[in-house]
Motif scaffolding. Structure first.
Motif, PDB file in Angstrom:
ATOM      1  N   CYS A   7       0.813  -1.229   0.000  1.00  0.00           N
ATOM      2  CA  CYS A   7       0.000   0.000   0.000  1.00  0.00           C
ATOM      3  C   CYS A   7       0.839   1.268   0.000  1.00  0.00           C
ATOM      4  O   CYS A   7       0.297   2.366  -0.069  1.00  0.00           O
ATOM      5  N   SER A  52       2.371   2.732   2.306  1.00  0.00           N
ATOM      6  CA  SER A  52       2.272   3.570   3.502  1.00  0.00           C
ATOM      7  C   SER A  52       3.656   3.790   4.093  1.00  0.00           C
ATOM      8  O   SER A  52       4.479   2.875   4.151  1.00  0.00           O
ATOM      9  N   ASN A  53       3.908   5.004   4.552  1.00  0.00           N
ATOM     10  CA  ASN A  53       5.183   5.380   5.158  1.00  0.00           C
ATOM     11  C   ASN A  53       4.983   5.476   6.658  1.00  0.00           C
ATOM     12  O   ASN A  53       4.195   6.296   7.138  1.00  0.00           O
ATOM     13  N   CYS A  86       1.729  -4.933   7.902  1.00  0.00           N
ATOM     14  CA  CYS A  86       1.420  -3.517   7.706  1.00  0.00           C
ATOM     15  C   CYS A  86       0.162  -3.140   8.496  1.00  0.00           C
ATOM     16  O   CYS A  86      -0.876  -3.798   8.358  1.00  0.00           O
ATOM     17  N   VAL A 115      -1.736  -0.727   8.006  1.00  0.00           N
ATOM     18  CA  VAL A 115      -2.707  -0.054   7.141  1.00  0.00           C
ATOM     19  C   VAL A 115      -3.438  -1.059   6.257  1.00  0.00           C
ATOM     20  O   VAL A 115      -4.672  -1.110   6.231  1.00  0.00           O
ATOM     21  N   CYS A 116      -2.677  -1.899   5.533  1.00  0.00           N
ATOM     22  CA  CYS A 116      -3.320  -2.859   4.614  1.00  0.00           C
ATOM     23  C   CYS A 116      -3.233  -4.298   5.124  1.00  0.00           C
ATOM     24  O   CYS A 116      -3.786  -5.208   4.508  1.00  0.00           O
TER      25      CYS A 116
END
Length: 341
Positions: free
Chosen positions: A304, A306-307, A315, A317-318
């Motif tokens: 994804c 994302s940083n 992750c 986020v995903c």
């Protein structure tokens, strides 16, 4: 008695018995269907009352949405809008209204899947777990529910439960080998009844090809202040540079990347070129007698993008289990040392 036996052998008598039996079975099935449907409706009502929130939509808007009798697909789109904007409580209220209107198992499965996902995104893991388990009663092969449940159990460190979920996913031909290796290594690493040596031996016996397992072993060595010279296998430097950079003793010098790093840190005198631009740059500064350069790290999800500021295996986020891509950045040295775990 003889007349009775004659009647019993009569084909018409047998046909009457067969029809009567079929009628009785059909009647009981119908009554049971009504009872089950009524019982399920009561359970749904209890479920809705349990999860209904007064912090989302006001009662006025709830009644309005109920009165106009929107299709559940439309309610789902509306709830998704609130979910994307981060207004989870309103999304939950809408899904509960849709659940109240749901008639078929397919509709209920759709709503439970999305409702559980909203609770999961909002961080209410136990509520999300309860909803997904309810969904699996209706649709035992629902992959979304199973996958998110596995992540929930991982976050809650309920690894035995996660193994059960992974088995269910494996039966549906979902690739779980990486998740399985990670979960088993976590079970071993968190087992308080095992000594450090026993943990390392058990993790090595997993015979996993995944670099993340080598990183887990390295983490255990550092956390327990064990000599890294006893490590059988070092992770590739790009998978652990954020840990190796902070070491004060040079190790694994047969690996060119490790050797280049420790030259940049001024711990050895034999130069080696690195694949990392940042290490080569700090080595050049060292040769120019500038020793105040340091590294800090950022972490990127390959899926994804994302940083994030800290290392992750999965992750946040995903929820991809690929580990973080570690990006070093040159900064001025300070006295603060932070390990990434």
């Amino acid at each position: 008695m003889e007349n009775f036996l004659i009647d019993y052998r009569d084909p018409i008598f047998g046909l009457i018995i067969l029809i009567s039996t079929a009628f009785i079975i059909a009647l009981f099935s119908y009554i049971w269907g009504i009872f089950s449907s009524s019982n399920e409706s009561r359970k749904i009502e209890v479920f809705i009352k349990k999860f209904d929130s007064t912090n989302g939509l006001s009662q006025k808007y709830k009644e309005f949405l109920k009165s106009i009798k929107l299709e559940n697909d439309t309610l789902g789109i509306l709830a998704n809008v609130f979910t994307k904007s981060g207004d989870f409580e309103k999304a939950i209220n809408i899904y509960l209204i849709a659940l109240e209107n749901a008639k078929t198992k397919k509709e209920k499965e759709f709503i439970f899947t999305n409702l559980g996902s909203v609770y999961f995104k909002a961080g209410f893991l136990k509520k999300a777990e309860e909803i997904f388990l309810k969904n699996l009663e209706i649709a035992p092969r629902n992959k979304v529910s199973l996958k998110i449940l596995s992540v929930i159990y991982e976050k809650l460190k309920m690894f035995d439960n996660e193994l059960e979920i992974l088995d269910a996913l494996k039966e549906q031909d979902v690739e779980i080998s990486k998740s399985l290796a990670f979960v088993k290594s976590q079970i071993i690493a968190n087992d308080k009844n095992l000594s450090f040596i026993e943990k390392i031996e058990k993790i090595y016996k997993l015979e996993s090809d995944y670099e993340m397992v080598n990183r887990i072993i390295l983490e255990l060595f550092i956390k327990h202040n064990e000599p890294l010279s006893n490590l059988k296998t070092f992770p590739k430097l790009n998978d652990c540079i954020d840990m190796i950079w902070y070491l004060e003793d040079a190790i694994n010098l047969q690996d060119k990347e490790y050797k280049a790093l420790f030259y940049a840190k001024n711990l050895i005198n034999e130069y080696e070129e690195s694949e990392f631009f940042e290490i080569n740059a700090i080595s050049a500064m060292r040769r120019g007698l500038f020793f105040d350069a340091d590294l800090n790290f950022q972490y990127i999800c390959d899926d994804c993008k994302s940083n994030l500021p800290s290392f992750f295996y999965r992750c946040p986020v995903c929820y991809s289990l690929k580990g973080a891509k570690i990006l070093p950045k040159i900064v001025r040295k300070n006295s603060e040392i932070n390990m990434p775990f």
